[in-house]
Design a protein around this motif. Structure first.
Motif, short mmCIF file in Angstrom:
data_model
loop_
_atom_site.label_atom_id
_atom_site.label_comp_id
_atom_site.label_asym_id
_atom_site.label_seq_id
_atom_site.Cartn_x
_atom_site.Cartn_y
_atom_site.Cartn_z
N GLY A 15 6.55 -65.66 -32.75
CA GLY A 15 6.93 -66.90 -33.42
C GLY A 15 8.25 -66.83 -34.16
O GLY A 15 8.62 -67.75 -34.87
N ALA A 16 9.00 -65.73 -33.98
CA ALA A 16 10.31 -65.61 -34.62
C ALA A 16 11.32 -66.51 -33.91
O ALA A 16 11.14 -66.87 -32.74
CB ALA A 16 10.77 -64.16 -34.58
N LEU A 17 12.36 -66.85 -34.58
CA LEU A 17 13.41 -67.69 -34.00
C LEU A 17 14.06 -67.02 -32.80
O LEU A 17 14.31 -67.65 -31.78
CB LEU A 17 14.46 -68.02 -35.06
N ALA A 18 14.39 -65.75 -32.92
CA ALA A 18 15.03 -64.98 -31.85
C ALA A 18 16.32 -65.64 -31.36
O ALA A 18 16.58 -65.72 -30.17
CB ALA A 18 14.06 -64.72 -30.70
N LEU A 19 17.12 -66.10 -32.30
CA LEU A 19 18.42 -66.69 -31.99
C LEU A 19 19.41 -65.55 -31.81
O LEU A 19 19.63 -64.76 -32.73
CB LEU A 19 18.88 -67.62 -33.11
N GLU A 20 20.00 -65.47 -30.65
CA GLU A 20 20.94 -64.39 -30.36
C GLU A 20 22.38 -64.83 -30.67
O GLU A 20 22.87 -65.80 -30.11
CB GLU A 20 20.83 -63.99 -28.89
N LEU A 21 22.99 -64.13 -31.60
CA LEU A 21 24.39 -64.33 -31.94
C LEU A 21 25.09 -63.00 -31.73
O LEU A 21 24.47 -62.01 -31.36
CB LEU A 21 24.54 -64.81 -33.39
N TYR A 22 26.40 -62.97 -31.98
CA TYR A 22 27.19 -61.76 -31.75
C TYR A 22 28.04 -61.49 -32.99
O TYR A 22 28.76 -62.36 -33.46
CB TYR A 22 28.07 -61.94 -30.51
N ALA A 23 27.91 -60.28 -33.52
CA ALA A 23 28.58 -59.89 -34.75
C ALA A 23 29.75 -58.98 -34.44
O ALA A 23 29.59 -57.95 -33.76
CB ALA A 23 27.61 -59.19 -35.69
N VAL A 24 30.92 -59.35 -34.93
CA VAL A 24 32.13 -58.55 -34.78
C VAL A 24 32.52 -58.02 -36.15
O VAL A 24 32.66 -58.78 -37.10
CB VAL A 24 33.29 -59.41 -34.21
N GLN A 25 32.67 -56.70 -36.24
CA GLN A 25 33.21 -56.09 -37.45
C GLN A 25 34.66 -55.76 -37.12
O GLN A 25 34.94 -54.99 -36.21
CB GLN A 25 32.43 -54.84 -37.80
N SER A 26 35.57 -56.40 -37.83
CA SER A 26 37.00 -56.28 -37.58
C SER A 26 37.64 -55.45 -38.69
O SER A 26 37.44 -55.74 -39.87
CB SER A 26 37.62 -57.68 -37.52
#
Length: 128
Positions: A15-26
């Motif tokens: 039941g989690a959202l499980a929204l996939e985003l992408y994280a950039v550490q610059s």
């Protein structure tokens, strides 16, 4: 180690959202003047990808004490794939010029909340 697809499927089944985003550490990779020189094009690029819906959040980060800026930034992309997110990061003028380097990771959003207040008569927006 669990495969990403299996973890995402399991999170959704719970039941989690499980929204996939992408994280950039610059992080800075060149001289401070290289970062300054690339800044106008970087900001224009950020505005462009924000308008296209691919930029979720972006901004600088402090050091571990919270008292000083260390030059690190965090960028969160919305993209269809890791490859598409990598292309967004690689085309950022900061990274393209070599003024900054980056690491990229998938980020699955399962929990949390955002508060948005829109004042219609005052034409104000508050996000917290």
């Amino acid at each position: 180690m669990v495969a990403w697809a299996d973890y995402k499927s399991d999170a959704k089944s719970r039941g989690a959202l499980a929204l996939e985003l992408y994280a950039v550490q610059s992080t800075p990779a060149g001289a401070p003047e290289d970062v300054k020189a690339a800044l106008p094009d970087h900001l224009a690029y950020q505005a462009q990808i924000e308008a296209s819906g691919h930029l979720a959040f972006a901004g600088p980060m402090s050091d571990e004490t919270g008292d000083h800026m260390q030059g690190m930034g965090l960028i969160i992309y919305r993209a269809d794939s890791l490859a598409a997110a990598r292309a967004l990061a690689e085309n950022d003028p900061m990274h393209k010029s070599g003024a900054r380097s980056f690491t990229l990771r998938r980020w699955m959003i399962n929990e949390g909340s955002l508060n948005l207040s829109v004042g219609l008569s005052t034409k104000s927006v508050n996000l917290s």
